[in-house]
Design a protein around this motif. Structure first.
Motif, short mmCIF file in Angstrom:
data_model
loop_
_atom_site.label_atom_id
_atom_site.label_comp_id
_atom_site.label_asym_id
_atom_site.label_seq_id
_atom_site.Cartn_x
_atom_site.Cartn_y
_atom_site.Cartn_z
N LEU A 120 -8.86 -6.34 -7.75
CA LEU A 120 -9.06 -6.88 -6.41
C LEU A 120 -10.46 -7.45 -6.26
O LEU A 120 -10.65 -8.56 -5.76
N LEU A 170 1.11 4.19 -2.76
CA LEU A 170 0.96 5.62 -2.43
C LEU A 170 2.17 6.39 -2.94
O LEU A 170 2.05 7.44 -3.59
N LEU A 182 0.84 -1.20 0.00
CA LEU A 182 0.00 0.00 0.00
C LEU A 182 0.87 1.25 0.00
O LEU A 182 0.62 2.22 -0.74
N THR A 193 -5.46 3.19 -10.14
CA THR A 193 -6.36 2.95 -9.01
C THR A 193 -7.57 2.11 -9.42
O THR A 193 -7.89 1.11 -8.77
N MET A 194 -8.20 2.52 -10.50
CA MET A 194 -9.42 1.81 -10.91
C MET A 194 -9.11 0.35 -11.28
O MET A 194 -9.78 -0.55 -10.76
N ILE A 207 -8.62 -1.62 -8.09
CA ILE A 207 -9.86 -1.93 -7.37
C ILE A 207 -10.64 -2.99 -8.12
O ILE A 207 -11.14 -3.96 -7.53
#
Lengths: 503, 309
Positions: free
Chosen positions: B242, B120, B116, B235-236, B239
């Motif tokens: 995941l 970032l 993570l 990011t998309m 997500i």
């Protein structure tokens, strides 16, 4: 009286010396059976004095830290005051989140979603239905409770990561839902001009900021109080048992699922109230509270501090808020800094910054015992950690003496000495051989050997070893038959020498 | 709305999310690590491919002129750069999030936190270095439309779907036939047993992280045919990957494929329904996944015992 060097932990302990006959008089907190500080009385066996030691110094640290914050706040600049207020607010959120992750063991990422729903519900009721601001807290709490109840249903059914994802998805749904609401489209999903505990003409003025900080500080104190009540009282104790061994907890009749749900509901209610405060503090609420970035930043806070401890939540929040809000000039670099700290802390510490102390002590103890194992050889001596198991302390000194004696005798044994014994097992010996033989004669029966003449044979001997137990016969050492008694004497001698060298 | 467009759109999305999801799923089942830096790998390899393509474009154009050869050469360069950098980034994740802590207490949570943090840091680093402006990758499949049996699809969509099928086939083939693949599958089935049979955890984890990184890099190139490269573009897909990996059941490759196809079509259909529209796509997806997870807590493919706990 001479002053001794102060070593060990004792100098840093807080110790009072009351008169020997003064009774222990402790005040209880009103309406509870709890004491404010954990004093422990004992008689010091060395000085024979009565002492009273503070067994848990954390309340002092909390009082010092929070007291310093409260006292310095009025002297801070406006910008710093805002940062302090934001710190208090986020620390309160994180403390309640710690309750969910640490105490209940539910890996929920819906914390900010619950805060946001509390904020939206209370702000909407205030702006559109004219709810007065004191009732907003109630509305936020009720909203949090309802959402918490809804989210808690699948929490016992799903595994950690699956539940984490589900709650992350819930936050995303909230964000999209709020942005789609027709009534809020004009303001891009935000609700503005929310009523507040800060009077309107004080907004963004010095008194308003001070009032805002005071409110946030009170919220933080309340969150810590809830943490204390839930975590270290009945619910927390039940859940601690469940954390160590779920099957055992269930077998002893602990309904840990129910306890987890209770903790989740309590913290959700608290988060809803904080949401109402959040809306009042800013005077508005926008969908960015549901965003993933905000959630990640919040997660960084509790991770840096250490999962599962309230100190960790507060310290981590302080670090991240200071970097994020205090070093605005750095731009995107400050998030990079937060990420670097997060990385370093996770790689080097087992459980965040607050776990470092324990980790260090464990490491130091390991090193200490390794070093001691290197420099000591046991050889029958009593090690310090074994010494407490001996009621008769003389035994310790006896064994130490025996060990040193054996060490001395080992040094005496040489090939010449053995040769001397082979030539003349009986009769006059040199001083060294005499000492060795005397030591052998003084030994315990269990260590001794005997020569057994074979029945019906002349000059045929075998060697047996005594069991040392009454009634248990001696056992044969080997099948070798000696035809000379002197050879047998020497064989016994060699066996004893061998035992001595190996001891 | 035309049904064919929906179909092609759905397959296109399914292909790219499937690549991400299989990477996440594979890494979890063999190494026991949830890779939150998968999105960072995605974005970073997109940028690396852009840099390489930008640098070599003029050279290739000067050498071969405009034509099919140039396009295919550029496609090769871009794909290699993306996959190669993805693999390198995977190795970086291995060095930071696996190697130092894989035998330490609570590894799963700590590796999640480390990845993570890498995510970032990478996103912010890209934002800081390249700025928020979007970059355009060369069109490796060319531009145009193909009509086939009444279906109409853009070249990039067809290319993405076919390329994904080929890549996935190759990956699965490698896993099934090679020695390393055998070791990785052993690690997936029973980590302790694999270790006892003399399979090194470290030397299995390195190829897996590099492979999944390369998959993310390829997914970045393929998705960038439809959208642009930007610092937050990872990011998309992260997500989505995941959620699909969880929907399929962590550790199950067939589950991930099925999940990717279902989600891809669901998105395309929800996007095509007039009164719902593009805005409710995420809403519908998550609602669907939540419902599935509540009914089957370990996802579609994760039969209770097979999935790694």
């Amino acid at each position: 009286m001479t002053k001794f060097y102060e070593i060990g932990q004792r100098p840093s302990e807080i110790i009072l010396h009351p008169d020997g006959d003064a009774p222990l008089h402790r005040r209880r907190l009103p309406f509870t059976r709890r004491h404010l500080l954990k004093w422990r009385s004992r008689t010091n066996p060395k000085s024979l004095q009565q002492e009273r030691m503070l067994a848990d110094k954390r309340p002092l640290w909390w009082a010092l830290g929070l007291g310093a914050l409260a006292i310095t706040a009025p002297f801070l600049t406006n910008a710093s005051l805002t940062i302090a207020a934001i710190f208090c607010m986020f620390a309160a959120i994180n403390v309640l989140w710690t309750l969910v992750i640490g105490t209940a063991g539910i890996f929920s990422l819906a914390t900010l979603a619950i805060v946001g729903i509390g904020a939206y519900a209370s702000a909407g009721l205030n702006v559109y239905l004219g709810l007065p601001w004191p009732l907003m807290f109630v509305a936020g709490g009720v909203a949090g409770l309802i959402v918490g109840g809804f989210l808690a249903l699948p929490s016992t059914r799903l595994d950690g990561l699956y539940y984490a994802l589900l709650t992350m998805g819930f936050a995303e749904i909230c964000r999209v839902f709020v942005q789609q609401l027709k009534a809020l489209t004009a303001a891009n999903g935000a609700i503005n001009n929310v009523g507040s505990f800060i009077p309107e003409d004080w907004q963004l003025q010095r008194p308003g900021l001070l009032l805002g900080f005071a409110g946030a500080f009170v919220i933080l104190l309340l969150a810590l109080l809830i943490f204390r009540i839930v975590n270290s009282e009945r619910l927390g104790m039940l859940l601690q048992t469940a954390r160590e061994d779920e099957a055992f907890a269930e077998a002893t009749g602990i309904d840990y699922r129910r306890a987890r749900l209770m903790v989740f509901l309590i913290s959700s209610t608290g988060l809803g109230v904080i949401g109402a405060f959040y809306a009042q503090f800013y005077g508005s609420i926008s969908p960015s509270i549901f965003s993933l970035d905000q959630l990640m930043l919040l997660f960084a806070m509790i991770v840096i501090g250490g999962l599962g401890r309230s100190e960790g939540a507060v310290i981590g929040t302080a670090i991240v808020v200071l970097i994020d809000k205090g070093l605005l000039g750095l731009g995107p670099l400050r998030i990079l800094l937060v990420a670097a700290i997060m990385l370093a802390v996770t790689l080097f510490a087992h459980n965040g910054l607050v776990g470092i102390r324990e980790q260090f002590r464990g490491w130091r103890n390991r090193k200490k015992s390794e070093a001691r194992a290197r420099r000591t050889e046991k050889g029958g001596e009593v090690m310090p950690e074994e010494a407490i198991e001996f009621a008769d302390k003389q035994e310790i000194y006896y064994r130490r003496f025996q060990k040193r004696l054996r060490d001395r005798l080992k040094a005496l044994i040489t090939p010449e000495l053995i040769e001397e014994h082979r030539l003349r097992p009986l009769g006059q010996h040199s001083d060294a051989l005499n000492r060795v033989l005397n030591h052998f004669r003084r030994g315990e029966v269990a260590d001794k050997y005997a020569i057994m003449r074979q029945p019906d044979q002349f000059h045929a001997y075998k060697i047996v070893a005594f069991s040392g137990v009454r009634g248990a016969p001696p056992r044969l050492v080997d099948d070798k038959i000696y035809d000379d008694i002197n050879q047998a004497y020497h064989a016994v001698f060699l066996l004893r020498v061998n035992d001595l060298m190996e001891s | 709305m035309d049904i064919s467009v929906t179909l092609i759109n759905g397959l296109n999305l399914a292909a790219i999310y499937g690549l991400m999801a299989i990477g996440i799923s594979l890494l979890w089942s063999s190494v026991g690590m949830i890779n939150m830096a998968h999105g960072a790998t995605f974005a970073a390899s997109g940028y690396a491919a852009w840099l390489v393509a930008d640098a070599t474009k003029a050279l290739v154009l000067a050498a071969f002129g405009k034509g099919l050869l140039t396009t295919s050469l550029m496609a090769g360069i871009t794909l290699t750069a993306g996959a190669g950098f993805g693999a390198l980034f995977g190795a970086l994740i291995y060095l930071l999030a696996f190697l130092p802590i894989h035998d330490k207490p609570n590894f799963p949570v700590r590796s999640l936190i480390v990845t993570l943090a890498i995510n970032l840091a990478t996103v912010q680093g890209l934002l800081w270095y390249f700025g928020p402006k979007q970059k355009n990758l060369p069109k490796i499949f060319g531009t145009g439309k193909l009509e086939f049996l009444g279906l109409s699809a853009r070249y990039d969509q067809i290319g993405a779907i076919l390329a994904t099928a080929v890549i996935l086939g190759l990956t699965l083939f490698w896993l099934k036939t090679s020695r390393k693949g055998l070791e990785i599958r052993a690690m997936m089935q029973n980590p302790e047993g694999a270790v006892l049979s003399g399979i090194s955890v470290r030397w299995t984890a390195l190829p897996v992280t590099m492979l999944t990184g390369a998959l993310a890099g390829l997914a970045a190139i393929l998705l960038s045919q439809t959208i642009f490269v930007s610092p937050t573009s990872g990011t998309m897909p992260l997500i989505k990957g995941l959620t699909i990996a969880l929907l399929g059941g962590l550790g199950s490759v067939p589950g991930a494929v099925a999940g990717a196809i279902i989600i891809g079509f669901l998105e395309a259909i929800v996007g095509a329904i007039p009164f719902l529209g593009q805005r409710y796509v995420l809403f519908a997806t998550f609602l669907f996944i939540i419902i599935v997870l509540i009914i089957r807590p370990r996802g579609l493919g994760g039969l209770l015992d097979e999935a790694r706990k």
